[in-house]
Design an enzyme around this catalytic site. Structure first.
Site, PDB file in Angstrom:
ATOM      1  N   SER A 290     -11.000   0.473  15.815  1.00  0.00           N
ATOM      2  CA  SER A 290     -10.493  -0.721  16.489  1.00  0.00           C
ATOM      3  C   SER A 290     -11.645  -1.555  17.029  1.00  0.00           C
ATOM      4  O   SER A 290     -12.696  -1.010  17.403  1.00  0.00           O
ATOM      5  CB  SER A 290      -9.618  -0.254  17.647  1.00  0.00           C
TER       6      SER A 290
ATOM      7  N   TYR B 179      -8.410   5.014  25.484  1.00  0.00           N
ATOM      8  CA  TYR B 179      -8.035   4.811  24.071  1.00  0.00           C
ATOM      9  C   TYR B 179      -9.279   4.444  23.256  1.00  0.00           C
ATOM     10  O   TYR B 179      -9.570   5.049  22.215  1.00  0.00           O
ATOM     11  CB  TYR B 179      -6.970   3.697  23.959  1.00  0.00           C
TER      12      TYR B 179
ATOM     13  N   LYS C  26     -11.504   6.394  20.060  1.00  0.00           N
ATOM     14  CA  LYS C  26     -11.904   5.821  18.766  1.00  0.00           C
ATOM     15  C   LYS C  26     -13.427   5.953  18.584  1.00  0.00           C
ATOM     16  O   LYS C  26     -13.912   6.262  17.503  1.00  0.00           O
ATOM     17  CB  LYS C  26     -11.496   4.344  18.686  1.00  0.00           C
TER      18      LYS C  26
HETATM   19  P1  NAD Z   1       1.967   3.238  15.046  1.00  0.00           P
HETATM   20  O1  NAD Z   1       2.231   3.927  16.337  1.00  0.00           O
HETATM   21  O2  NAD Z   1       2.988   2.286  14.532  1.00  0.00           O
HETATM   22  O3  NAD Z   1       1.693   4.316  13.906  1.00  0.00           O
HETATM   23  C1  NAD Z   1       1.101   5.562  14.164  1.00  0.00           C
HETATM   24  C2  NAD Z   1       1.883   6.622  13.412  1.00  0.00           C
HETATM   25  O4  NAD Z   1       1.298   7.896  13.691  1.00  0.00           O
HETATM   26  C3  NAD Z   1       3.348   6.691  13.832  1.00  0.00           C
HETATM   27  O5  NAD Z   1       4.178   6.735  12.689  1.00  0.00           O
HETATM   28  C4  NAD Z   1       3.437   7.996  14.617  1.00  0.00           C
HETATM   29  O6  NAD Z   1       4.722   8.608  14.515  1.00  0.00           O
HETATM   30  C5  NAD Z   1       2.338   8.813  13.988  1.00  0.00           C
HETATM   31  N1  NAD Z   1       1.789   9.852  14.866  1.00  0.00           N
HETATM   32  C6  NAD Z   1       1.434   9.718  16.178  1.00  0.00           C
HETATM   33  N2  NAD Z   1       0.982  10.882  16.652  1.00  0.00           N
HETATM   34  C7  NAD Z   1       1.021  11.771  15.614  1.00  0.00           C
HETATM   35  C8  NAD Z   1       0.687  13.131  15.481  1.00  0.00           C
HETATM   36  N3  NAD Z   1       0.232  13.843  16.519  1.00  0.00           N
HETATM   37  N4  NAD Z   1       0.865  13.714  14.284  1.00  0.00           N
HETATM   38  C9  NAD Z   1       1.349  13.016  13.226  1.00  0.00           C
HETATM   39  N5  NAD Z   1       1.705  11.732  13.303  1.00  0.00           N
HETATM   40  C10 NAD Z   1       1.540  11.114  14.481  1.00  0.00           C
HETATM   41  O7  NAD Z   1       0.544   2.528  15.179  1.00  0.00           O
HETATM   42  P2  NAD Z   1      -0.162   1.460  14.233  1.00  0.00           P
HETATM   43  O8  NAD Z   1      -0.163   0.159  14.940  1.00  0.00           O
HETATM   44  O9  NAD Z   1       0.390   1.549  12.871  1.00  0.00           O
HETATM   45  O10 NAD Z   1      -1.653   2.011  14.283  1.00  0.00           O
HETATM   46  C11 NAD Z   1      -2.165   2.878  13.284  1.00  0.00           C
HETATM   47  C12 NAD Z   1      -3.586   3.244  13.634  1.00  0.00           C
HETATM   48  O11 NAD Z   1      -4.358   2.049  13.755  1.00  0.00           O
HETATM   49  C13 NAD Z   1      -3.729   3.991  14.963  1.00  0.00           C
HETATM   50  O12 NAD Z   1      -4.723   4.976  14.817  1.00  0.00           O
HETATM   51  C14 NAD Z   1      -4.194   2.906  15.916  1.00  0.00           C
HETATM   52  O13 NAD Z   1      -4.944   3.433  16.976  1.00  0.00           O
HETATM   53  C15 NAD Z   1      -5.043   2.030  15.018  1.00  0.00           C
HETATM   54  N6  NAD Z   1      -5.161   0.631  15.492  1.00  0.00           N
HETATM   55  C16 NAD Z   1      -4.018  -0.085  15.728  1.00  0.00           C
HETATM   56  C17 NAD Z   1      -4.129  -1.397  16.201  1.00  0.00           C
HETATM   57  C18 NAD Z   1      -2.903  -2.222  16.509  1.00  0.00           C
HETATM   58  O14 NAD Z   1      -3.026  -3.232  17.222  1.00  0.00           O
HETATM   59  N7  NAD Z   1      -1.718  -1.872  15.988  1.00  0.00           N
HETATM   60  C19 NAD Z   1      -5.397  -1.964  16.418  1.00  0.00           C
HETATM   61  C20 NAD Z   1      -6.528  -1.205  16.151  1.00  0.00           C
HETATM   62  C21 NAD Z   1      -6.389   0.100  15.673  1.00  0.00           C
HETATM   63  N1  UFG Z   2      -0.928 -11.207  26.344  1.00  0.00           N
HETATM   64  C1  UFG Z   2      -0.137 -12.020  27.116  1.00  0.00           C
HETATM   65  N2  UFG Z   2       1.141 -11.619  27.363  1.00  0.00           N
HETATM   66  C2  UFG Z   2       1.677 -10.453  26.863  1.00  0.00           C
HETATM   67  C3  UFG Z   2       0.840  -9.625  26.077  1.00  0.00           C
HETATM   68  C4  UFG Z   2      -0.465 -10.032  25.851  1.00  0.00           C
HETATM   69  O1  UFG Z   2      -0.556 -13.076  27.588  1.00  0.00           O
HETATM   70  O2  UFG Z   2       2.845 -10.138  27.127  1.00  0.00           O
HETATM   71  C5  UFG Z   2      -2.295 -11.669  26.016  1.00  0.00           C
HETATM   72  C6  UFG Z   2      -3.388 -10.704  26.417  1.00  0.00           C
HETATM   73  O3  UFG Z   2      -3.791 -10.942  27.751  1.00  0.00           O
HETATM   74  C7  UFG Z   2      -4.470 -11.021  25.374  1.00  0.00           C
HETATM   75  C8  UFG Z   2      -3.667 -11.421  24.132  1.00  0.00           C
HETATM   76  O4  UFG Z   2      -2.379 -11.789  24.613  1.00  0.00           O
HETATM   77  O5  UFG Z   2      -5.214 -12.146  25.784  1.00  0.00           O
HETATM   78  C9  UFG Z   2      -3.523 -10.297  23.127  1.00  0.00           C
HETATM   79  O6  UFG Z   2      -3.018  -9.149  23.799  1.00  0.00           O
HETATM   80  P1  UFG Z   2      -2.400  -7.901  22.995  1.00  0.00           P
HETATM   81  O7  UFG Z   2      -1.881  -6.941  24.009  1.00  0.00           O
HETATM   82  O8  UFG Z   2      -1.465  -8.381  21.950  1.00  0.00           O
HETATM   83  O9  UFG Z   2      -3.667  -7.317  22.230  1.00  0.00           O
HETATM   84  P2  UFG Z   2      -5.069  -6.785  22.793  1.00  0.00           P
HETATM   85  O10 UFG Z   2      -6.134  -7.703  22.291  1.00  0.00           O
HETATM   86  O11 UFG Z   2      -5.015  -6.543  24.239  1.00  0.00           O
HETATM   87  O12 UFG Z   2      -5.194  -5.356  22.092  1.00  0.00           O
HETATM   88  C10 UFG Z   2      -4.796  -5.067  20.732  1.00  0.00           C
HETATM   89  C11 UFG Z   2      -4.367  -3.614  20.658  1.00  0.00           C
HETATM   90  C12 UFG Z   2      -5.550  -2.717  20.962  1.00  0.00           C
HETATM   91  C13 UFG Z   2      -6.680  -3.040  20.009  1.00  0.00           C
HETATM   92  C14 UFG Z   2      -7.034  -4.514  20.088  1.00  0.00           C
HETATM   93  C15 UFG Z   2      -8.078  -4.871  19.046  1.00  0.00           C
HETATM   94  O13 UFG Z   2      -3.326  -3.368  21.594  1.00  0.00           O
HETATM   95  O14 UFG Z   2      -5.170  -1.379  20.768  1.00  0.00           O
HETATM   96  O15 UFG Z   2      -5.872  -5.316  19.857  1.00  0.00           O
HETATM   97  O16 UFG Z   2      -7.664  -4.400  17.819  1.00  0.00           O
HETATM   98  F1  UFG Z   2      -7.770  -2.311  20.333  1.00  0.00           F
END
Ligand code: NAD
Ligand code: UFG
Length: 334
Positions: free
Chosen positions: A122, A146, A150
């Site tokens: 991330s 978190y 990572k």
């Molecule tokens: P998500 O929660 O939708 O998907 C994660 C999946 O992993 C789910 O299906 C969940 O059931 C499964 N899971 C959780 N714990 C588990 C375990 N112990 N064993 C087996 N399965 C398990 O999340 P996502 O948004 O699809 O994110 C996927 C990956 O990308 C994550 O590692 C997350 O940290 C990373 N990531 C997500 C974002 C974002 O904004 N969505 C940003 C940066 C990185």
């Molecule tokens: N925000 C609002 N109102 C809300 C939610 C968010 O104003 O209800 C704002 C936040 O302050 C920020 C922007 O919208 O300025 C984006 O916020 P998000 O919560 O959508 O996303 P973040 O950038 O905080 O974080 C996300 C994931 C993290 C990941 C990061 C970079 O949640 O896990 O993107 O990938 F690390």
């Protein structure tokens, strides 16, 4: 080539399964459904017109992983916990699933001599920007548990590669994934109150929530609200297919997956207003603790190494999210 997709039923995982099948890969999903459900895989099956094999299992169960890995050539590791706020309250759960879970996976892979891995990292590993856009050379510094998990996994992967250079590892640092598949069958469907901006906006648009809370309008950004690099989840999914295609070369490389452009919270609300045809109500709230004013990627390494760049626009992201939201008013839980 057969790919084990941990967390394949989740938001990014399910979109990636579609693109993997489209690109001709075989796959096996490994997920404990803790933040997803079987229903999502059924929707993926509907999109691709074929069955998706899956195993219900936990990434902390090394023996189950060893069984699942038999016959696989590579792994995409999505499974993990992803809420920054929750990680502050329950850090041990985050270390357990994200760090210990990955350790179990790596040990199982090592045992079976499967040494090709794509890992979900991330942009949060960069911490507060010393310069923008973030290049992969920016110093790494997590600012919450978190992000720390990572970063620890990234370090573990780099150490593993130093010890055994026959591994091929791609660390993908995602910026802010939003949007949904064009079919409207899969998308982001958070349980409870959404933490992230886009699902919250979509729920306001559909009438599930009253108004959007904008966390801070006094940042040193163009309109005072937070700026992020939003990337369409389908573009992100395609990035994983491209990453797999370069894993024939041994390496341990970290690559940004972002669009390279910053949009403010008010930009996103404005873009969503256009696709849903109404002015969504919003209220300015205090800054959310731990938020960074602005960050966005330099995506040039992805272009150079993966021949990949984000193609979909902010309007595409909002349109697909709106389409998903209106088709799934009650979400996916069954
Ligand atoms: P998500 O929660 O939708 O998907 C994660 C999946 O992993 C789910 O299906 C969940 O059931 C499964 N899971 C959780 N714990 C588990 C375990 N112990 N064993 C087996 N399965 C398990 O999340 P996502 O948004 O699809 O994110 C996927 C990956 O990308 C994550 O590692 C997350 O940290 C990373 N990531 C997500 C974002 C974002 O904004 N969505 C940003 C940066 C990185
Ligand atoms: N925000 C609002 N109102 C809300 C939610 C968010 O104003 O209800 C704002 C936040 O302050 C920020 C922007 O919208 O300025 C984006 O916020 P998000 O919560 O959508 O996303 P973040 O950038 O905080 O974080 C996300 C994931 C993290 C990941 C990061 C970079 O949640 O896990 O993107 O990938 F690390």
């Amino acid at each position: 080539m057969k790919i084990l997709v941990t967390g394949g039923a989740g938001y990014i995982g399910s979109h990636t399964c579609v693109e993997l099948i489209n690109a001709g890969f075989n796959l096996l999903v490994y997920d404990n459904f803790s933040n997803s459900s079987r229903q999502t895989l059924k929707s993926v099956e509907k999109i691709v017109g074929q069955e998706i094999p899956y195993i219900i299992g936990d990434v902390r169960d090394e023996a189950a992983l060893e069984n699942a890995l038999i016959g696989c050539d590579a792994v995409i590791h999505f499974a993990g916990l992803k809420s920054v706020g929750e990680s502050v309250v329950k850090p041990l759960s985050y270390y357990d699933t994200n760090v210990y879970g990955t350790l179990c996976l790596l040990r199982a892979m090592q045992k079976l001599q499967i040494k090709k891995l794509v890992f979900s990292s991330s942009a949060t590993v960069y911490g507060n920007p010393e310069f923008l856009p973030f290049t992969e050379k920016h110093p790494l510094r997590a600012t919450n548990p978190y992000g720390e998990t990572k970063l620890v996994v990234e370090e573990m992967l780099r150490d593993l590669y130093v010890s055994d250079s026959t591994w091929a590892i791609m660390i993908l640092r995602y910026f802010n994934p939003i949007g949904a598949h064009e079919s409207g069958l899969i998308g982001e469907d958070p349980k409870g109150i959404p933490n992230n901006l886009m699902p919250f906006i979509a729920q306001v648009a559909v009438g599930k929530r009253e108004k959007v809370s904008v966390f801070g309008d006094d940042y040193p950004t163009k309109d005072g609200t937070g700026v992020r690099d939003y990337i369409h989840v389908v573009d992100l999914a395609i990035g994983h297919v491209k990453a797999l295609q370069v894993l024939n070369k041994t390496q341990c490389t970290a690559i940004n997956l972002g669009a390279g452009k910053g949009y403010s919270v008010l930009d996103i609300i404005g873009a969503f207003n256009k696709v849903c045809g109404k002015d969504l109500p919003y209220v300015i709230m205090p800054r959310r603790s731990g938020d960074i004013a602005e960050f966005y990627s330099d995506p040039s390494l992805a272009k150079e190494m993966l021949c990949w760049e984000a193609k979909r626009t902010i309007d595409d992201m909002c349109q697909s999210m709106w389409n998903f939201q209106i088709k799934n008013f009650k979400g996916h839980e069954v």
